[in-house]
Scaffold this motif. Structure first.
Motif, PDB file in Angstrom:
ATOM      1  N   UNK A   1       0.869  -1.197  -0.067  1.00 53.11           N
ATOM      2  CA  UNK A   1       0.015  -0.016  -0.053  1.00 53.11           C
ATOM      3  C   UNK A   1       0.883   1.322   0.069  1.00 53.11           C
ATOM      4  N   UNK A   2       2.258   1.076   0.336  1.00 54.06           N
ATOM      5  CA  UNK A   2       3.065   2.464   0.246  1.00 54.06           C
ATOM      6  C   UNK A   2       4.049   2.149  -0.908  1.00 54.06           C
ATOM      7  N   UNK A   3       4.445   3.293  -1.483  1.00 50.57           N
ATOM      8  CA  UNK A   3       5.385   3.219  -2.700  1.00 50.57           C
ATOM      9  C   UNK A   3       6.672   2.902  -2.322  1.00 50.57           C
ATOM     10  N   UNK A   4       7.388   2.050  -3.257  1.00 54.15           N
ATOM     11  CA  UNK A   4       8.747   1.682  -2.937  1.00 54.15           C
ATOM     12  C   UNK A   4       9.680   2.493  -3.653  1.00 54.15           C
ATOM     13  N   UNK A   5      10.703   3.053  -2.928  1.00 44.95           N
ATOM     14  CA  UNK A   5      11.636   4.101  -3.734  1.00 44.95           C
ATOM     15  C   UNK A   5      12.987   3.329  -3.844  1.00 44.95           C
ATOM     16  N   UNK A   6      13.516   3.210  -5.139  1.00 39.48           N
ATOM     17  CA  UNK A   6      14.515   2.503  -5.412  1.00 39.48           C
ATOM     18  C   UNK A   6      15.672   3.577  -5.795  1.00 39.48           C
TER      19      UNK A   6
ATOM     20  N   UNK B   1      17.465  -4.609  -9.416  1.00 41.23           N
ATOM     21  CA  UNK B   1      17.070  -4.602  -8.169  1.00 41.23           C
ATOM     22  C   UNK B   1      16.042  -5.436  -7.762  1.00 41.23           C
ATOM     23  N   UNK B   2      15.835  -5.753  -6.499  1.00 40.77           N
ATOM     24  CA  UNK B   2      14.540  -6.324  -6.019  1.00 40.77           C
ATOM     25  C   UNK B   2      13.840  -5.508  -5.217  1.00 40.77           C
ATOM     26  N   UNK B   3      12.703  -5.673  -5.402  1.00 41.13           N
ATOM     27  CA  UNK B   3      11.471  -4.781  -4.468  1.00 41.13           C
ATOM     28  C   UNK B   3      10.924  -5.711  -3.746  1.00 41.13           C
ATOM     29  N   UNK B   4      10.952  -5.530  -2.183  1.00 43.62           N
ATOM     30  CA  UNK B   4      10.131  -6.358  -1.615  1.00 43.62           C
ATOM     31  C   UNK B   4       8.780  -5.605  -0.983  1.00 43.62           C
ATOM     32  N   UNK B   5       7.621  -6.256  -1.344  1.00 45.51           N
ATOM     33  CA  UNK B   5       6.415  -5.826  -0.720  1.00 45.51           C
ATOM     34  C   UNK B   5       5.995  -6.640   0.640  1.00 45.51           C
ATOM     35  N   UNK B   6       6.142  -5.559   1.796  1.00 42.43           N
ATOM     36  CA  UNK B   6       6.146  -6.431   3.010  1.00 42.43           C
ATOM     37  C   UNK B   6       4.575  -6.297   3.393  1.00 42.43           C
ATOM     38  N   UNK B   7       4.131  -7.880   3.803  1.00 38.30           N
ATOM     39  CA  UNK B   7       2.720  -7.853   4.056  1.00 38.30           C
ATOM     40  C   UNK B   7       2.394  -7.433   5.731  1.00 38.30           C
TER      41      UNK B   7
ATOM     42  N   UNK C   1       4.653   2.255  -7.028  1.00 40.31           N
ATOM     43  CA  UNK C   1       3.415   2.217  -5.994  1.00 40.31           C
ATOM     44  C   UNK C   1       3.031   0.802  -5.887  1.00 40.31           C
ATOM     45  N   UNK C   2       2.520   0.350  -4.920  1.00 38.24           N
ATOM     46  CA  UNK C   2       2.269  -1.149  -4.145  1.00 38.24           C
ATOM     47  C   UNK C   2       0.468  -1.015  -3.814  1.00 38.24           C
ATOM     48  N   UNK C   3      -0.080  -2.102  -3.983  1.00 33.65           N
ATOM     49  CA  UNK C   3      -1.339  -2.100  -3.561  1.00 33.65           C
ATOM     50  C   UNK C   3      -1.632  -2.840  -2.416  1.00 33.65           C
TER      51      UNK C   3
END
Length: 206
Positions: free
Chosen positions: A56-61, A142-148, A110-112
Protein backbone atom coordinates in the motif's frame (compact mmCIF):
# COMPACT_ATOMS: atom_id res chain seq x y z
CA UNK A 1 47.32 23.52 -18.11
CA UNK A 2 43.94 21.79 -18.34
CA UNK A 3 41.72 20.75 -15.45
CA UNK A 4 40.84 17.17 -14.56
CA UNK A 5 37.19 16.31 -13.87
CA UNK A 6 35.04 13.15 -13.71
CA UNK A 7 32.34 14.30 -16.13
CA UNK A 8 31.71 12.25 -19.26
CA UNK A 9 31.59 14.82 -22.04
CA UNK A 10 32.53 15.46 -25.64
CA UNK A 11 36.03 16.72 -26.46
CA UNK A 12 36.23 20.46 -25.86
CA UNK A 13 38.07 23.24 -27.65
CA UNK A 14 39.37 26.73 -26.98
CA UNK A 15 41.11 29.32 -29.14
CA UNK A 16 44.48 31.02 -28.70
CA UNK A 17 45.03 34.37 -30.40
CA UNK A 18 47.93 36.80 -30.42
CA UNK A 19 47.09 39.70 -28.18
CA UNK A 20 50.18 41.86 -28.77
CA UNK A 21 53.90 41.76 -29.58
CA UNK A 22 56.89 43.76 -28.41
CA UNK A 23 58.50 43.88 -31.88
CA UNK A 24 57.11 46.54 -34.16
CA UNK A 25 58.29 44.73 -37.27
CA UNK A 26 55.77 41.91 -36.96
CA UNK A 27 52.88 42.81 -39.23
CA UNK A 28 50.45 39.86 -39.04
CA UNK A 29 49.14 39.22 -35.54
CA UNK A 30 45.69 37.94 -36.53
CA UNK A 31 46.47 34.23 -36.60
CA UNK A 32 44.72 31.91 -34.10
CA UNK A 33 45.09 28.28 -33.01
CA UNK A 34 42.63 25.75 -31.60
CA UNK A 35 43.39 23.75 -28.49
CA UNK A 36 41.44 20.49 -28.02
CA UNK A 37 40.87 18.92 -24.59
CA UNK A 38 40.25 15.22 -25.09
CA UNK A 39 37.81 13.77 -22.57
CA UNK A 40 39.09 10.64 -20.85
CA UNK A 41 36.14 9.96 -18.55
CA UNK A 42 34.07 6.81 -19.20
CA UNK A 43 30.37 6.82 -19.99
CA UNK A 44 28.57 6.44 -16.65
CA UNK A 45 27.41 3.02 -15.47
CA UNK A 46 23.85 2.78 -14.09
CA UNK A 47 23.22 0.96 -10.80
CA UNK A 48 19.96 0.56 -8.88
CA UNK A 49 19.62 -0.51 -5.26
CA UNK A 50 17.20 -2.96 -3.63
CA UNK A 51 14.29 -1.47 -1.68
CA UNK A 52 11.22 -2.48 0.32
CA UNK A 53 8.11 -1.03 1.92
CA UNK A 54 4.79 -2.07 3.41
CA UNK A 55 2.03 -3.04 1.00
CA UNK A 56 0.00 0.00 0.00
CA UNK A 57 3.03 2.30 0.27
CA UNK A 58 5.34 3.22 -2.63
CA UNK A 59 8.76 1.58 -2.91
CA UNK A 60 11.62 3.98 -3.74
CA UNK A 61 14.69 2.56 -5.49
CA UNK A 62 17.94 4.62 -5.46
CA UNK A 63 19.52 5.01 -8.91
CA UNK A 64 23.18 6.04 -9.23
CA UNK A 65 25.49 6.97 -12.10
CA UNK A 66 29.12 6.00 -11.58
CA UNK A 67 30.14 9.50 -12.71
CA UNK A 68 28.26 12.56 -13.97
CA UNK A 69 27.50 13.31 -17.61
CA UNK A 70 27.53 16.65 -19.38
CA UNK A 71 24.10 15.75 -20.80
CA UNK A 72 20.77 14.85 -19.25
CA UNK A 73 20.28 11.07 -19.18
CA UNK A 74 16.74 9.68 -19.39
CA UNK A 75 16.29 6.08 -18.23
CA UNK A 76 13.22 3.86 -18.54
CA UNK A 77 13.03 0.99 -16.06
CA UNK A 78 11.02 -2.18 -16.70
CA UNK A 79 9.32 -4.11 -13.89
CA UNK A 80 9.18 -7.92 -13.83
CA UNK A 81 7.00 -10.06 -11.59
CA UNK A 82 8.64 -12.35 -9.08
CA UNK A 83 6.41 -13.75 -6.34
CA UNK A 84 4.45 -10.49 -6.64
CA UNK A 85 1.90 -10.32 -9.44
CA UNK A 86 0.18 -7.59 -11.42
CA UNK A 87 -2.39 -7.05 -8.66
CA UNK A 88 0.30 -6.34 -6.06
CA UNK A 89 2.00 -3.29 -7.59
CA UNK A 90 1.89 -0.93 -10.57
CA UNK A 91 3.73 -2.74 -13.36
CA UNK A 92 3.93 0.21 -15.77
CA UNK A 93 7.54 1.08 -16.78
CA UNK A 94 8.98 4.05 -14.87
CA UNK A 95 11.01 6.80 -16.59
CA UNK A 96 13.34 9.17 -14.76
CA UNK A 97 15.82 11.83 -15.90
CA UNK A 98 19.15 12.46 -14.19
CA UNK A 99 20.20 16.00 -15.04
CA UNK A 100 23.59 16.92 -16.44
CA UNK A 101 26.20 17.06 -13.70
CA UNK A 102 24.09 14.97 -11.30
CA UNK A 103 24.57 11.32 -10.36
CA UNK A 104 21.42 10.24 -8.50
CA UNK A 105 17.74 9.66 -9.14
CA UNK A 106 14.84 7.66 -7.72
CA UNK A 107 12.46 5.10 -9.20
CA UNK A 108 9.14 5.09 -7.33
CA UNK A 109 6.79 2.11 -7.70
CA UNK A 110 3.31 2.19 -6.09
CA UNK A 111 2.11 -1.00 -4.35
CA UNK A 112 -1.46 -2.17 -3.78
CA UNK A 113 -2.99 -2.89 -0.35
CA UNK A 114 -5.13 -5.99 0.15
CA UNK A 115 -6.75 -7.94 2.98
CA UNK A 116 -4.94 -11.23 2.33
CA UNK A 117 -2.49 -12.77 4.78
CA UNK A 118 0.48 -13.81 2.64
CA UNK A 119 4.28 -14.02 2.60
CA UNK A 120 6.28 -10.96 1.59
CA UNK A 121 6.37 -10.68 -2.21
CA UNK A 122 9.06 -9.51 -4.62
CA UNK A 123 9.52 -8.06 -8.10
CA UNK A 124 12.53 -6.96 -10.14
CA UNK A 125 13.47 -3.55 -11.60
CA UNK A 126 15.90 -3.31 -14.51
CA UNK A 127 17.02 -0.81 -17.14
CA UNK A 128 14.95 -0.94 -20.32
CA UNK A 129 16.08 1.96 -22.51
CA UNK A 130 18.16 5.13 -22.19
CA UNK A 131 18.37 8.37 -24.14
CA UNK A 132 20.31 11.61 -23.98
CA UNK A 133 23.91 11.24 -22.89
CA UNK A 134 25.79 7.99 -23.54
CA UNK A 135 25.86 5.36 -20.80
CA UNK A 136 28.02 2.36 -19.99
CA UNK A 137 26.78 -0.84 -18.39
CA UNK A 138 22.99 -1.05 -17.96
CA UNK A 139 22.60 -4.66 -16.76
CA UNK A 140 22.15 -3.99 -13.04
CA UNK A 141 18.82 -4.99 -11.47
CA UNK A 142 17.18 -4.48 -8.09
CA UNK A 143 14.68 -6.44 -6.03
CA UNK A 144 11.63 -4.75 -4.59
CA UNK A 145 10.04 -6.40 -1.55
CA UNK A 146 6.40 -5.79 -0.67
CA UNK A 147 6.08 -6.38 3.07
CA UNK A 148 2.75 -7.96 4.07
CA UNK A 149 1.02 -6.12 6.93
CA UNK A 150 -2.14 -8.23 7.19
CA UNK A 151 -2.64 -10.19 10.44
CA UNK A 152 -2.78 -13.96 10.67
CA UNK A 153 -6.42 -15.06 10.19
CA UNK A 154 -8.49 -15.84 13.29
CA UNK A 155 -10.70 -18.94 13.05
CA UNK A 156 -14.24 -18.90 14.42
CA UNK A 157 -16.75 -21.76 14.35
CA UNK A 158 -20.53 -21.43 14.43
CA UNK A 159 -22.84 -24.21 15.56
CA UNK A 160 -26.45 -25.06 14.76
CA UNK A 161 -29.52 -26.74 16.25
CA UNK A 162 -31.08 -29.77 14.57
CA UNK A 163 -33.55 -32.53 15.34
CA UNK A 164 -31.88 -35.70 16.62
CA UNK A 165 -30.99 -38.02 13.78
CA UNK A 166 -29.99 -35.11 11.50
CA UNK A 167 -26.37 -33.98 11.02
CA UNK A 168 -25.21 -30.78 12.68
CA UNK A 169 -23.40 -28.47 10.27
CA UNK A 170 -20.74 -26.27 11.87
CA UNK A 171 -19.40 -23.33 9.84
CA UNK A 172 -15.72 -22.38 10.20
CA UNK A 173 -14.80 -18.83 9.17
CA UNK A 174 -11.45 -17.03 8.73
CA UNK A 175 -11.36 -13.37 9.79
CA UNK A 176 -9.42 -12.53 6.60
CA UNK A 177 -8.44 -14.52 3.53
CA UNK A 178 -5.11 -16.33 3.29
CA UNK A 179 -2.95 -16.85 0.22
CA UNK A 180 -2.24 -20.40 1.42
CA UNK A 181 -4.62 -23.34 1.89
CA UNK A 182 -5.86 -23.56 5.46
CA UNK A 183 -6.73 -26.87 7.12
CA UNK A 184 -8.72 -26.72 10.37
CA UNK A 185 -8.74 -29.80 12.59
CA UNK A 186 -11.64 -30.16 15.02
CA UNK A 187 -12.48 -32.40 17.97
CA UNK A 188 -15.79 -32.99 19.73
CA UNK A 189 -16.26 -33.01 23.46
CA UNK A 190 -19.37 -34.10 25.38
CA UNK A 191 -21.54 -31.44 26.91
CA UNK A 192 -24.98 -32.41 28.17
CA UNK A 193 -24.96 -34.76 25.18
CA UNK A 194 -22.88 -37.89 25.63
CA UNK A 195 -20.71 -39.58 23.01
CA UNK A 196 -23.53 -42.04 22.50
CA UNK A 197 -25.70 -39.16 21.25
CA UNK A 198 -23.37 -38.17 18.39
CA UNK A 199 -20.45 -39.50 16.42
CA UNK A 200 -17.27 -38.25 18.12
CA UNK A 201 -14.62 -36.51 15.99
CA UNK A 202 -10.96 -36.53 17.03
CA UNK A 203 -8.68 -34.06 15.20
CA UNK A 204 -10.48 -34.46 11.90
CA UNK A 205 -9.86 -31.85 9.19
CA UNK A 206 -12.72 -29.78 7.88
Amino acid sequence: PTTVDTIDETDETFNVAIASTTYAGIANITDTAVGTIIDNDPAPTITIGDASNNEGSPISFPVTLSNPSSQDITITFNLTNGTAGNADYTTTPVTITILAGQTTGTVVVPTTPDDIDEPNETFTVGVGTTSGGPVGTTTDTATGTIVDIDPTPIVTITGATVTEGSPVVFTATLSIASSLPTTINVVTNPGTAFNSDFTPINAAPV
